[in-house]
Every structure is written in structure tokens, then in C-alpha cells.
Design an enzyme around this catalytic site. Structure first.
Site, short mmCIF file in Angstrom:
data_model
loop_
_atom_site.label_atom_id
_atom_site.label_comp_id
_atom_site.label_asym_id
_atom_site.label_seq_id
_atom_site.Cartn_x
_atom_site.Cartn_y
_atom_site.Cartn_z
N ASP A 31 0.89 -1.11 -0.10
CA ASP A 31 -0.17 0.00 -0.12
C ASP A 31 0.94 1.28 0.03
OD1 ASP A 31 0.88 -0.34 2.75
OD2 ASP A 31 -1.09 -0.58 3.46
N HIS A 91 0.45 3.96 -2.79
CA HIS A 91 0.56 5.27 -2.29
C HIS A 91 1.19 6.45 -3.36
CE1 HIS A 91 -0.20 8.59 0.82
NE2 HIS A 91 0.85 9.10 0.23
N GLU A 92 2.69 6.08 -3.21
CA GLU A 92 3.72 6.85 -3.77
C GLU A 92 3.36 6.90 -5.39
OE1 GLU A 92 5.17 8.76 -2.06
OE2 GLU A 92 4.97 7.95 -0.16
N HIS A 110 0.53 9.05 -6.21
CA HIS A 110 0.66 10.54 -6.36
C HIS A 110 1.14 10.78 -7.81
CE1 HIS A 110 0.24 12.09 -2.57
NE2 HIS A 110 1.11 11.14 -1.89
N TYR A 154 -0.50 20.91 -4.10
CA TYR A 154 -0.32 20.05 -2.97
C TYR A 154 -0.48 21.13 -1.80
CZ TYR A 154 1.66 16.20 -0.34
OH TYR A 154 2.00 15.07 0.56
N GLU A 212 -3.47 13.58 -1.13
CA GLU A 212 -3.11 12.61 -0.13
C GLU A 212 -4.05 11.46 0.22
OE1 GLU A 212 -0.52 11.68 1.55
OE2 GLU A 212 0.55 13.02 0.30
N ASP A 224 -7.24 -5.05 3.89
CA ASP A 224 -8.15 -4.10 4.83
C ASP A 224 -8.07 -2.78 4.43
OD1 ASP A 224 -5.44 -3.00 5.24
OD2 ASP A 224 -4.83 -4.81 6.39
N GLU A 227 -6.23 -0.23 6.33
CA GLU A 227 -5.42 0.47 6.84
C GLU A 227 -4.16 0.65 5.98
OE1 GLU A 227 -5.43 0.62 10.58
OE2 GLU A 227 -7.25 0.30 9.76
N GLU A 257 0.39 -0.73 7.25
CA GLU A 257 0.50 -1.71 8.61
C GLU A 257 1.58 -2.72 8.35
OE1 GLU A 257 -2.10 -3.43 5.21
OE2 GLU A 257 -1.44 -1.74 6.14
N ASP A 277 1.73 27.18 6.41
CA ASP A 277 2.99 26.50 6.79
C ASP A 277 3.25 25.41 7.47
OD1 ASP A 277 2.28 27.82 8.74
OD2 ASP A 277 4.12 28.94 9.26
N HIS A 333 -2.07 16.29 5.09
CA HIS A 333 -1.92 14.66 5.43
C HIS A 333 -3.02 14.60 6.65
CE1 HIS A 333 2.18 14.98 3.74
NE2 HIS A 333 1.67 13.69 3.46
#
Length: 558
Positions: free
Chosen positions: A375, A379-380, A383, A394, A403, A417, A419, A422, A475, A482
Site C-alpha cells: 500500500d 500510495h507513492e 501521487h 499540494y 493525499e 484491509d 489500513e 500496516e 506553513d 496529511h
């Protein structure tokens, strides 16, 4: 007695940590507001007007093209609030999807210079009829007097940008710069949009907007989203968690004194420029490194394990996007998929830097090597998909959507799952109660960093609903990319539980690639997701109802 560990909040794709968990203040700053009001407060009240018009009766055209789309907009200026579409909209791209619909994406411009973040999309059905128009159009820019002749050169702008972000003299990638109209606050600037990309202990993929008249920095944000002559072969290896992996690798038709050398380079997929896994040998720079290699086709040494997982997981994510969405690689056109492992020393992060994935080995206390997570890889790579599709900026809500979609597709590729992360948690982290990075099913089981807590509702936990939204300044975490992403994550979970992960993926992928623009906010995402479900499954379908219900349950209701 076991000491209680304070787990650093890992921020996949940005900086190493968002801070450590600390006692919360007795009072917290929070104000309830609609998604549109929040977007306006966050500095997005710069004249960019959200647009989402569903045509009650489809408007028939002779052909599904940009010229007819502009004619339609010209005839309906009062409806769309665009005074002179032919003068202010430039065709960016036109695409036909698997439903037979055609989508013409326009970039707003002024005197030929693009307006940052402002795009309008005209959608045709399979019968050449316009069914909807969405995006953002900046009325302030359209009416403003903005110079289009820069007084500051690209070289001067680059120098200012490098100084602003403390970039090293030597950059890992050649910097880029383009002239844009940049609405910021209550003014529109002619600006050099400079991209500066570099590696260090704090790597950066910075976008810096430099005033083209004065040379001053207007805004900046870090968008680091935390081989010929080779013959195909099959190999095997052991991953970080002990899993046996079958691998597509390569070798040259040559032998060393010890035997044939093999490389983690997969050229077995037609139309793909390859999957490459590189070794950075614990350096902080020098991407991508050397292609990971060894004598013999079995990678079983401990040092090989992160590379084995990165290589294997990259192929799994590639296969998901190809099989589920007919997307050939990150850019949809077969670009090479590159990963580098052994970045730095004890580096507790992984990131997409606009070009490739990079994985740290973790410190062994909180995290194991981060390439262990399927995962995390998804995820990466997502992106990257986002940067080549909706292009979500972003910062603030568009960044939180960026995100969230990376997390959501991470959970879709890793089907087990809801998550994320994990498989990359070290034993000490698990013992302290942190068994994953984030949870789509129960976001509030984990605390945010102490720096962010005062901007929420006082609970100090990841939000599951708009009532718990963190009103962060730009900032801190780029305005909450996230933190507030967990609200969208939770909406996807509610929908997925009703219709399953496969249909959820179809709906969310369509919204991202067909309806999203760089400045899409939560409210616009609701419209795009519901419309995508209607496109795919019908207006009164279970899928459309479930999509709306998921968003409503987390308080995104308009």
C-alpha cells in the site's frame, strides 16, 4: 518495564516527520464552517469560481471537439460566467473514455499566459452532446489589468527560488520555470513558477512563485509526494517480512568469473519502458543510483530485501492500474517505473519526488524498510498518477484530496484491509499501539502531531468528519494535506463497505481523471464523485447513492 514510545507521525510523501505526539493544550482553536467557506478562508478567495453545471437536456453538437465546446460556452456566457471563452480558454487536451464520452480540458489564459489553477472541462456523451461543464474560472484575472512582460529573467527567478528553499548549489534534476498569472490573496501577479528538485536529509520538490516584476517570492510549497542490451529473465527473492517473491529481472549475455550478473530491471511488459529498482547505498543524493544487481538470480541477502519488495510491489501496482483502469503506467503512456532503495541512513519515510519513488530503510525502532508495504508503493505511485491526471495542487483541500486519493488507492491495491502502512511498522511501534500509519475505517484511533492539535476541535486525533476539520495555516503540513485527508479517506471507506472496493476504485479513478482540476476542493470533489458514479452506474443506482452517502456521513454535504 517497557517504555512507552512516542511514534513520530510519518508523512508519506512530504517531510520526514510531522512532529511527535505530545500532551494536548486545554483549549483548541476551531471554527465550524462549510467546505466552501473554509476554502475561501484559506486564501483561495482569489477570484477562482468553482463551476459544475449539469445540462438538464444534453446539447447536441456536430462533433465532440474543442471548437464546438468553445462555441457552446460563447452562446451561454451568462450561465457559465465566462465573458469571452474564445479569448481566455486554450485547449489543453481532449480525451475519450471507455464509456464513449469525450472530455475537452481548457486552460484559462490571459494574453496567452496560463492562469495558475484555473481549468474548465467540457464533457460530451457518446452522441456528441454536451452533458456537463466543470472546473474553475478566475473572474478576477479576467477583469484585472495584469502585465504580461516580465522585468525579472528566468535566471534571476531561479536564484531567488533556490535561496528561498535553501537548495544546494547542485540540483539532482534540472530546474524548470514557466511564466504564469498567479492569483494570490486579492491580487493577480505575473510570476515565474519555478520547480526546484533536490535530495538531502530533507529532500525537496519545491514550487516557488517569484514575482516577475519585483523578484520577490510570493508563495512556495514542497510537493514532495512523501537500458538497452538486457535480456529478460525470471528470478526470486525474499522480502523484508520474509515473503518469497517471484521477480521479473534482466541479465546481459555475459558472464563474470563468478557467474551471470542479474539486474532488478523488468522489460517483460509490452508498451512499458520498464520497471527499474536502484540501490542508493545509503547516500542522501545521486538519484536514481545504480540498478540493483548481483551474481545469480536469487536475491536472499538481508541487504537485498528492500529492493526485492520495491521491485515486486511496483509491478503489482502497475498491474492494478492496467487491469482495473486500462492505464499503462504512471503517466498512462508507458513511462518507466523507477524506485530507489536504501536512501540515506535510518530514513523513516518514502516519497514520490515528481519523477520516481524513493524508500528509506526505517530506523528499525518505529519502521522497517518502507518498501515492504504494497500500500505504501501504491500510495507513492498514485501521487504520480495524480500529477499526470487531475494535477491536484499540494496545498489545503486540493492537497488533502491528493493525499487521500493516494491512501485510498493504497487500500484498493492492498485489498486485505482499510489500513495504510500496516506492513512497515516495527515491533516497538506496534507495542506502543501504532499498528499502521493511517486508518480509513477509523481515522480517529491515531493522534496528530502536537504542532497540529491546537488547530482542531481539541481531540488531537485524525478527523473523521468536517466537524473535526483542522484549520491549519499554509506553513503547517501545507495547510493540512496529511491531516484533513482522513475525512475523504473515511468517506471512501463508508462507500466501499456498501459497494465493494472494485466499484469504489472505478468511481474515484473517474473523478480524478475526468472531473478534477488542480484547485478542486472537498465540495467540488463531492460533485465530481457523485457525477462519476452516475456516469458509470446510473442516476438512481446503488453505487451513486452509496457515493453520496459516504460523503454525507463525513459532513461533506454541499
Amino acid at each position: 518495564m517497557n517504555k512507552k514510545l512516542l511514534l513520530p507521525v510519518l508523512v508519506l510523501s512530504t517531510t520526514v516527520f510531522a512532529g511527535t505526539i505530545a500532551p494536548l493544550p486545554s483549549e483548541a482553536v476551531h471554527s465550524e464552517a462549510s467546505t466552501e467557506a473554509i476554502a475561501e478562508k484559506q486564501g483561495l478567495n482569489n477570484g477562482n469560481k468553482p463551476l459544475f453545471v449539469i445540462e438538464k437536456q444534453a446539447v447536441k453538437q456536430k462533433a465532440s471537439n474543442a471548437a464546438n465546446a468553445l462555441e457552446h460556452l460563447e452562446k451561454n456566457t451568462s450561465k457559465y460566467k465566462i465573458k469571452n471563452p474564445k479569448a481566455s480558454l486554450l485547449e489543453k487536451k481532449t480525451e475519450k473514455d471507455e464509456l464513449g464520452m469525450t472530455h475537452v480540458r481548457f486552460q484559462q489564459s490571459k494574453n496567452g499566459i496560463p492562469v495558475e489553477g484555473s481549468e474548465v472541462i467540457v464533457h460530451y456523451n457518446q452522441n456528441n452532446a454536451i452533458t456537463s461543464v466543470n472546473g474553475e474560472f478566475n473572474t478576477s484575472v479576467e477583469n484585472a489589468e495584469v502585465t504580461t512582460e516580465p522585468a525579472i529573467s528566468q535566471e534571476q527567478a531561479l536564484a531567488a527560488a533556490k535561496q528561498a528553499v535553501n537548495a544546494p548549489e547542485k540540483l539532482d534534476y534540472a530546474p524548470s520555470s514557466e511564466l504564469v498569472i498567479f492569483p494570490f490573496g486579492d491580487k493577480s501577479y505575473l510570476a515565474h513558477k519555478v520547480n526546484v528538485n533536490f535530495l538531502s536529509e530533507e529532500p525537496g520538490n519545491w514550487y516557488v512563485y517569484v514575482d516577475a516584476e519585483t523578484g520577490k517570492v510570493i508563495d512556495q510549497y514542497n510537493a514532495l509526494m512523501h537500458a538497452d542490451g538486457y535480456l529478460p529473465a525470471e528470478g526470486s527473492g525474499t522480502g523484508v517480512l520474509g515473503d518469497h517473491r517471484k521477480l521479473h529481472v534482466s541479465h546481459k549475455n555475459e558472464r563474470t568469473g563468478d557467474g551471470t550478473k542479474f539486474y532488478l530491471q523488468d522489460n517483460s511488459h509490452d508498451g512499458l519502458d520498464g520497471i527499474y529498482t536502484y540501490d542508493l547505498a545509503h547516500q542522501w543524493g545521486g538519484l536514481p543510483g545504480e540498478v540493483h544487481s548481483k551474481v545469480g538470480s536469487a536475491w536472499k541477502a538481508e541487504y537485498d530485501e528492500p529492493a526485492v519488495d520495491a521491485h515486486y510491489n511496483s509491478e503489482k501496482v502497475y498491474e492494478y492500474y492496467l487491469e482495473e483502469h486500462d492505464r499503462n503506467s504512471i503517466d498512462g503512456e508507458g513511462m518507466a517505473i523507477k524506485s530507489s532503495v536504501h536512501f540515506g541512513k535510518d530514513y523513516n519515510n518514502a516519497f514520490w519526488n515528481g519523477h520516481q519513488m524513493t524508500y528509506g530503510d526505517g530506523d528499525g525502532e518505529f519502521f522497517v524498510p518502507l518498501s515492504a508495504g504494497l500500500d505504501v508503493a501504491a500510495h507513492e505511485m498514485t501521487h504520480g498518477v495524480i500529477s499526470h491526471s487531475g494535477g491536484l495542487k499540494y496545498q489545503f483541500q486540493s492537497g488533502a484530496l491528493n493525499e487521500a486519493f493516494a491512501d485510498i488507492f493504497g487500500a484498493l491495491v492492498d485489498e486485505e484491509d482499510w489500513e495504510v502502512g500496516e506492513d512497515i511498522m516495527a515491533e516497538a511501534a506496534k507495542e506502543s499501539g501504532r499498528t499502521s500509519l493511517r486508518s480509513l475505517s477509523d481515522p480517529s484511533k491515531y493522534p496528530v502531531g502536537s504542532r497540529y492539535a491546537p488547530y482542531g476541535d481539541g481531540s488531537g486525533m485524525y478527523p473523521s468528519h468536517m466537524d473535526e476539520y483542522y484549520d491549519l495555516p499554509r506553513d503547517l503540513d501545507n495547510g493540512g494535506v496529511h491531516i484533513n485527508s482522513s475525512i475523504i479517506n473515511h468517506a471512501a471507506y463508508y462507500t466501499g463497505e456498501q459497494i465493494g472496493k472494485e466499484k469504489l476504485g472505478q468511481i474515484y479513478y473517474r473523478a480524478l481523471t475526468v472531473y478534477f482540476t488542480p484547485d478542486t476542493n472537498f465540495s467540488q470533489a463531492r460533485q465530481a464523485l457523485i457525477q462519476s458514479a452516475i456516469d458509470l452506474y446510473g442516476e438512481a443506482s446503488i453505487e451513486a447513492i452509496a457515493t453520496e452517502d459516504g460523503l454525507t456521513q463525513v459532513g461533506i454535504t454541499e
